[in-house]
Motif scaffolding. Structure first.
Motif, PDB file in Angstrom:
ATOM      1  N   LEU A 190       0.836  -1.204   0.000  1.00 12.18           N
ATOM      2  CA  LEU A 190       0.000   0.000   0.000  1.00 12.18           C
ATOM      3  C   LEU A 190       0.873   1.256   0.000  1.00 12.18           C
ATOM      4  O   LEU A 190       0.619   2.210  -0.760  1.00 12.18           O
ATOM      5  N   LEU A 191       1.891   1.274   0.835  1.00 11.23           N
ATOM      6  CA  LEU A 191       2.792   2.425   0.908  1.00 11.23           C
ATOM      7  C   LEU A 191       3.553   2.621  -0.400  1.00 11.23           C
ATOM      8  O   LEU A 191       3.735   3.754  -0.867  1.00 11.23           O
ATOM      9  N   LEU A 192       3.990   1.520  -0.997  1.00  8.45           N
ATOM     10  CA  LEU A 192       4.711   1.584  -2.264  1.00  8.45           C
ATOM     11  C   LEU A 192       3.814   2.153  -3.357  1.00  8.45           C
ATOM     12  O   LEU A 192       4.237   2.994  -4.155  1.00  8.45           O
ATOM     13  N   LEU A 193       2.574   1.714  -3.385  1.00  9.61           N
ATOM     14  CA  LEU A 193       1.601   2.215  -4.356  1.00  9.61           C
ATOM     15  C   LEU A 193       1.345   3.708  -4.133  1.00  9.61           C
ATOM     16  O   LEU A 193       1.290   4.490  -5.092  1.00  9.61           O
ATOM     17  N   ALA A 194       1.202   4.097  -2.870  1.00  6.48           N
ATOM     18  CA  ALA A 194       0.971   5.505  -2.544  1.00  6.48           C
ATOM     19  C   ALA A 194       2.169   6.363  -2.950  1.00  6.48           C
ATOM     20  O   ALA A 194       1.998   7.487  -3.435  1.00  6.48           O
ATOM     21  N   GLU A 248       4.239   5.722  -5.426  1.00  9.50           N
ATOM     22  CA  GLU A 248       4.210   5.812  -6.879  1.00  9.50           C
ATOM     23  C   GLU A 248       3.186   6.834  -7.361  1.00  9.50           C
ATOM     24  O   GLU A 248       3.381   7.475  -8.396  1.00  9.50           O
ATOM     25  N   LYS A 249       2.116   6.993  -6.598  1.00 11.41           N
ATOM     26  CA  LYS A 249       1.073   7.958  -6.955  1.00 11.41           C
ATOM     27  C   LYS A 249       1.385   9.360  -6.438  1.00 11.41           C
ATOM     28  O   LYS A 249       0.586  10.281  -6.617  1.00 11.41           O
ATOM     29  N   GLY A 250       2.537   9.525  -5.796  1.00 11.13           N
ATOM     30  CA  GLY A 250       2.923  10.830  -5.262  1.00 11.13           C
ATOM     31  C   GLY A 250       2.216  11.205  -3.978  1.00 11.13           C
ATOM     32  O   GLY A 250       2.153  12.381  -3.607  1.00 11.13           O
ATOM     33  N   LEU A 251       1.702  10.209  -3.252  1.00  7.34           N
ATOM     34  CA  LEU A 251       0.940  10.465  -2.035  1.00  7.34           C
ATOM     35  C   LEU A 251       1.745  10.202  -0.765  1.00  7.34           C
ATOM     36  O   LEU A 251       1.307  10.563   0.326  1.00  7.34           O
ATOM     37  N   ALA A 252       2.890   9.542  -0.880  1.00  8.56           N
ATOM     38  CA  ALA A 252       3.735   9.231   0.282  1.00  8.56           C
ATOM     39  C   ALA A 252       5.188   9.480  -0.082  1.00  8.56           C
ATOM     40  O   ALA A 252       5.600   9.228  -1.220  1.00  8.56           O
ATOM     41  N   ASP A 253       5.954   9.961   0.877  1.00  8.73           N
ATOM     42  CA  ASP A 253       7.371  10.251   0.643  1.00  8.73           C
ATOM     43  C   ASP A 253       8.256   9.036   0.875  1.00  8.73           C
ATOM     44  O   ASP A 253       9.343   8.940   0.314  1.00  8.73           O
ATOM     45  N   GLU A 308      -6.923   8.668   0.097  1.00 14.05           N
ATOM     46  CA  GLU A 308      -6.279   9.400  -0.992  1.00 14.05           C
ATOM     47  C   GLU A 308      -6.042   8.497  -2.197  1.00 14.05           C
ATOM     48  O   GLU A 308      -6.180   8.931  -3.350  1.00 14.05           O
ATOM     49  N   LEU A 309      -5.677   7.238  -1.961  1.00 16.55           N
ATOM     50  CA  LEU A 309      -5.481   6.291  -3.054  1.00 16.55           C
ATOM     51  C   LEU A 309      -6.783   6.031  -3.800  1.00 16.55           C
ATOM     52  O   LEU A 309      -6.794   5.950  -5.032  1.00 16.55           O
TER      53      LEU A 309
END
Length: 246
Positions: A125-129, A131-136, A186-187
């Protein structure tokens, strides 16, 4: 004339004193700033060093899951595993954890399996976020440091008498839940027009399988649209976990 010269000399001396005082104050401020920066750098280096020396339990491709992170997921899943395998008033002791389950695994192995599954799911989930620019970051330690900063911010605000909404202090469990819940929302917003797009027929089939009915005066989309998109996101992540996404 002499009086004017004396006055000018006195003014010049006052200005010199002020300049010296300002210079001294500026020097002190600079020294404090340097000390704070140095302490922050040292703390960061110390944290990074701890990350490097921590025992690695398993890897998700190049990402190392350390002992601290794995123990977090073990604790998160402990109660659920006990409720699944405890018989009556059975004591939760070594014998319980070594008990063999229907598929030949011990209860302790079931706990480790559940912890690993949740760890990989949330990493995905974090990796996907990211990639979507939602997590650093996808790092557990980075999230832990963010929690500590947030706790310090809230503690300082309380000392100043400011109103704090929500928790005055987060545990790792409550902060992770809060953080991942926000990322999930957000995802869903970022993916609902493409990866999570669905038809009315798909939603109807889902509701039928779950025994769900629309609320009076509302459509199935209005009633269960968000729940279904959350379900689709979970399925999407599970699919990524099983297809070499890493």
């Amino acid at each position: 004339m002499a009086e004017v010269m004396i006055a000018e000399a006195m003014m010049e001396e006052v200005m010199t004193i002020r300049k010296r005082r300002n210079f001294a104050v500026l020097s002190i401020i600079c020294m404090i700033s340097i000390m704070i920066s140095a302490s922050m750098i040292l703390a960061a280096c110390r944290n990074r060093e701890e990350d490097k020396t921590e025992k690695v339990i398993f890897k998700i491709k190049d990402y190392k899951v350390g002992q601290q992170q794995f123990e977090y997921y073990m604790v998160e899943n402990r109660s659920n595993i006990i409720s699944r395998f405890q018989e009556g008033q059975e004591t939760i002791d070594d014998a319980f954890w070594e008990k063999i389950t229907e598929d030949g695994m011990t209860v302790s192995e079931k706990l480790e399996e559940a912890a690993k599954d949740q760890c990989i799911y949330e990493y995905t989930l974090l990796l996907l976020a990211k990639e979507k620019g939602l997590a650093d970051s996808v790092s557990f330690q980075d999230i832990k440091r963010d929690m500590e900063k947030e706790n310090q911010r809230r503690s300082d605000a309380v000392e100043r008498g400011e109103v704090i909404y929500g928790n005055k202090e987060y545990s790792m469990s409550t902060y992770m839940s809060y953080y991942l819940s926000n990322l999930t929302r957000e995802l869903i917003r970022a993916m609902e027009e493409k990866e999570l797009k669905y038809t009315d027929e798909q939603l109807e089939r889902y509701c039928l399988e779950q025994g769900l009915n629309a609320q009076e005066g509302k459509t199935l989309r209005e009633t269960y649209g968000l729940a279904y998109k959350t379900y689709l996101l979970e399925q999407y992540i599970r699919q990524k976990m099983g297809t070499g996404y890493f």
